[in-house]
Write a protein that holds these residues in place. Structure first.
Motif, PDB file in Angstrom:
ATOM      1  N   GLY A  30       0.832  -1.198   0.000  1.00 29.47           N
ATOM      2  CA  GLY A  30       0.000   0.000   0.000  1.00 29.47           C
ATOM      3  C   GLY A  30       0.863   1.242   0.000  1.00 29.47           C
ATOM      4  N   ASP A  31       0.201   2.369   0.188  1.00 25.81           N
ATOM      5  CA  ASP A  31       0.901   3.654   0.187  1.00 25.81           C
ATOM      6  C   ASP A  31       1.349   4.000   1.598  1.00 25.81           C
ATOM      7  OD1 ASP A  31       0.349   4.019  -2.546  1.00 25.81           O
ATOM      8  OD2 ASP A  31      -1.656   4.755  -2.058  1.00 25.81           O
ATOM      9  N   ILE A  32       2.660   4.116   1.806  1.00 21.21           N
ATOM     10  CA  ILE A  32       3.198   4.483   3.117  1.00 21.21           C
ATOM     11  C   ILE A  32       2.992   5.986   3.294  1.00 21.21           C
ATOM     12  CG2 ILE A  32       5.258   4.607   4.559  1.00 21.21           C
ATOM     13  CD1 ILE A  32       6.345   2.193   2.967  1.00 21.21           C
ATOM     14  N   VAL A  33       2.266   6.354   4.352  1.00 14.00           N
ATOM     15  CA  VAL A  33       2.011   7.772   4.590  1.00 14.00           C
ATOM     16  C   VAL A  33       2.737   8.291   5.823  1.00 14.00           C
ATOM     17  CG1 VAL A  33      -0.198   7.832   3.393  1.00 14.00           C
ATOM     18  CG2 VAL A  33      -0.138   7.257   5.809  1.00 14.00           C
ATOM     19  N   TYR A  34       3.166   7.393   6.703  1.00 16.92           N
ATOM     20  CA  TYR A  34       3.886   7.831   7.890  1.00 16.92           C
ATOM     21  C   TYR A  34       4.751   6.693   8.398  1.00 16.92           C
ATOM     22  CZ  TYR A  34       5.004   9.609  12.508  1.00 16.92           C
ATOM     23  OH  TYR A  34       5.679  10.038  13.614  1.00 16.92           O
ATOM     24  N   PHE A  35       5.928   7.040   8.907  1.00 15.18           N
ATOM     25  CA  PHE A  35       6.808   6.049   9.507  1.00 15.18           C
ATOM     26  C   PHE A  35       7.449   6.648  10.745  1.00 15.18           C
ATOM     27  CE2 PHE A  35      11.153   4.394   9.976  1.00 15.18           C
ATOM     28  CZ  PHE A  35      10.819   3.115  10.379  1.00 15.18           C
ATOM     29  N   SER A  36       7.395   5.925  11.860  1.00 20.93           N
ATOM     30  CA  SER A  36       8.048   6.352  13.087  1.00 20.93           C
ATOM     31  C   SER A  36       9.249   5.448  13.333  1.00 20.93           C
ATOM     32  CB  SER A  36       7.090   6.280  14.270  1.00 20.93           C
ATOM     33  OG  SER A  36       7.789   6.515  15.476  1.00 20.93           O
ATOM     34  N   LYS A  37      10.433   5.998  13.161  1.00 21.03           N
ATOM     35  CA  LYS A  37      11.646   5.222  13.389  1.00 21.03           C
ATOM     36  C   LYS A  37      11.792   4.905  14.874  1.00 21.03           C
ATOM     37  CE  LYS A  37      16.546   5.246  12.328  1.00 21.03           C
ATOM     38  NZ  LYS A  37      17.640   5.970  11.672  1.00 21.03           N
ATOM     39  N   LYS A  38      11.458   5.873  15.715  1.00 17.38           N
ATOM     40  CA  LYS A  38      11.599   5.711  17.157  1.00 17.38           C
ATOM     41  C   LYS A  38      10.673   4.618  17.701  1.00 17.38           C
ATOM     42  CE  LYS A  38      11.322   8.340  21.444  1.00 17.38           C
ATOM     43  NZ  LYS A  38      11.019   9.655  22.027  1.00 17.38           N
ATOM     44  N   LEU A  39       9.413   4.614  17.250  1.00 19.37           N
ATOM     45  CA  LEU A  39       8.432   3.654  17.763  1.00 19.37           C
ATOM     46  C   LEU A  39       8.305   2.405  16.896  1.00 19.37           C
ATOM     47  CD1 LEU A  39       5.714   6.190  18.927  1.00 19.37           C
ATOM     48  CD2 LEU A  39       7.463   5.049  20.306  1.00 19.37           C
ATOM     49  N   GLY A  40       8.910   2.417  15.715  1.00 16.67           N
ATOM     50  CA  GLY A  40       8.971   1.229  14.869  1.00 16.67           C
ATOM     51  C   GLY A  40       7.656   0.806  14.251  1.00 16.67           C
ATOM     52  N   TYR A  41       6.917   1.770  13.719  1.00 20.84           N
ATOM     53  CA  TYR A  41       5.686   1.406  13.021  1.00 20.84           C
ATOM     54  C   TYR A  41       5.497   2.261  11.787  1.00 20.84           C
ATOM     55  CZ  TYR A  41       3.148   5.510  14.783  1.00 20.84           C
ATOM     56  OH  TYR A  41       2.736   6.780  15.056  1.00 20.84           O
ATOM     57  N   CYS A  42       4.675   1.762  10.867  1.00 25.91           N
ATOM     58  CA  CYS A  42       4.324   2.455   9.639  1.00 25.91           C
ATOM     59  C   CYS A  42       2.809   2.570   9.564  1.00 25.91           C
ATOM     60  CB  CYS A  42       4.752   1.643   8.414  1.00 25.91           C
ATOM     61  SG  CYS A  42       6.318   2.088   7.742  1.00 25.91           S
ATOM     62  N   VAL A  43       2.346   3.623   8.929  1.00 20.61           N
ATOM     63  CA  VAL A  43       0.930   3.751   8.591  1.00 20.61           C
ATOM     64  C   VAL A  43       0.864   3.660   7.075  1.00 20.61           C
ATOM     65  CG1 VAL A  43      -1.117   5.198   8.645  1.00 20.61           C
ATOM     66  CG2 VAL A  43       0.454   5.206  10.582  1.00 20.61           C
ATOM     67  N   ILE A  44       0.116   2.693   6.592  1.00 21.49           N
ATOM     68  CA  ILE A  44      -0.048   2.540   5.147  1.00 21.49           C
ATOM     69  C   ILE A  44      -1.535   2.581   4.807  1.00 21.49           C
ATOM     70  CG2 ILE A  44       2.075   1.213   4.856  1.00 21.49           C
ATOM     71  CD1 ILE A  44       0.421  -1.293   4.557  1.00 21.49           C
ATOM     72  N   TYR A  45      -1.846   3.115   3.647  1.00 25.82           N
ATOM     73  CA  TYR A  45      -3.219   3.150   3.171  1.00 25.82           C
ATOM     74  C   TYR A  45      -3.414   2.055   2.135  1.00 25.82           C
ATOM     75  CZ  TYR A  45      -4.878   7.326   5.483  1.00 25.82           C
ATOM     76  OH  TYR A  45      -5.303   8.227   6.428  1.00 25.82           O
ATOM     77  N   VAL A  46      -4.538   1.351   2.280  1.00 24.43           N
ATOM     78  CA  VAL A  46      -4.907   0.280   1.350  1.00 24.43           C
ATOM     79  C   VAL A  46      -6.386   0.438   1.018  1.00 24.43           C
ATOM     80  CG1 VAL A  46      -3.183  -1.331   2.238  1.00 24.43           C
ATOM     81  CG2 VAL A  46      -5.473  -1.341   3.194  1.00 24.43           C
ATOM     82  N   ASN A  47      -6.835  -0.251  -0.032  1.00 23.02           N
ATOM     83  CA  ASN A  47      -8.262  -0.261  -0.339  1.00 23.02           C
ATOM     84  C   ASN A  47      -9.005  -0.923   0.807  1.00 23.02           C
ATOM     85  OD1 ASN A  47      -7.849   0.987  -2.773  1.00 23.02           O
ATOM     86  ND2 ASN A  47      -7.896  -0.910  -3.957  1.00 23.02           N
ATOM     87  N   LYS A  48     -10.133  -0.319   1.191  1.00 22.50           N
ATOM     88  CA  LYS A  48     -10.880  -0.795   2.345  1.00 22.50           C
ATOM     89  C   LYS A  48     -11.342  -2.244   2.160  1.00 22.50           C
ATOM     90  CE  LYS A  48     -14.220   1.010   5.556  1.00 22.50           C
ATOM     91  NZ  LYS A  48     -15.147   2.114   5.835  1.00 22.50           N
ATOM     92  N   ALA A  49     -11.712  -2.613   0.945  1.00 22.67           N
ATOM     93  CA  ALA A  49     -12.202  -3.969   0.677  1.00 22.67           C
ATOM     94  C   ALA A  49     -11.110  -5.018   0.860  1.00 22.67           C
ATOM     95  CB  ALA A  49     -12.770  -4.045  -0.738  1.00 22.67           C
ATOM     96  N   GLU A  50      -9.855  -4.630   0.705  1.00 19.03           N
ATOM     97  CA  GLU A  50      -8.734  -5.567   0.798  1.00 19.03           C
ATOM     98  C   GLU A  50      -8.025  -5.522   2.151  1.00 19.03           C
ATOM     99  OE1 GLU A  50      -6.153  -4.331  -2.334  1.00 19.03           O
ATOM    100  OE2 GLU A  50      -7.536  -4.927  -3.915  1.00 19.03           O
ATOM    101  N   ALA A  51      -8.495  -4.706   3.079  1.00 15.23           N
ATOM    102  CA  ALA A  51      -7.770  -4.464   4.330  1.00 15.23           C
ATOM    103  C   ALA A  51      -7.563  -5.738   5.142  1.00 15.23           C
ATOM    104  CB  ALA A  51      -8.502  -3.423   5.162  1.00 15.23           C
TER     105      ALA A  51
END
Length: 113
Positions: free
Chosen positions: A35-56
């Motif tokens: 999906g599309d990476i919209v945010y990444f926190s190096k300190k906390l070790g997580y990513c926020v990615i956007y995907v189609n809702k039907a495929e989540a």
């Protein structure tokens, strides 16, 4: 009305955010195909990615099978009530509580003097 509702009415695919917790920060680049990476926190070790809702749900299952992913979950942003009347009511309640606390503090200071 939410953004997803407006997108759906105009023929666009509805999107949702997934929060993906990673073992190491360098693994973020391996998520591009999901999906599309919209945010990444190096300190906390997580990513926020956007995907189609039907495929989540399918994407979450796929992501959790990967060795470099600790956990994947849907974001709760859809559950946030952004209606202006609701927000105004919350602000009014907070203001009333703050004024009551200030009045109590003033009474306590007056008793001490």
């Amino acid at each position: 009305m939410s953004i997803n509702t407006e997108l759906g009415e105009n023929g666009f695919a509805e999107r949702t955010a997934l929060i993906v917790y990673l073992r190491t920060s360098s693994d973020q680049f391996r998520l591009r195909s999901f999906g599309d990476i919209v945010y990444f926190s190096k300190k906390l070790g997580y990513c926020v990615i956007y995907v189609n809702k039907a495929e989540a749900d399918h994407k979450i299952t796929e992501l959790e099978r990967l060795g470099f992913v600790l956990k994947a979950e849907k974001s709760n942003t859809e559950d946030v009530n952004l209606d202006s009347s609701y927000i105004e009511a919350q602000i009014t309640q907070m203001a009333a509580a703050a004024e009551a606390k200030l009045a109590e503090n003033d009474r306590n200071l007056g008793e001490q003097a």
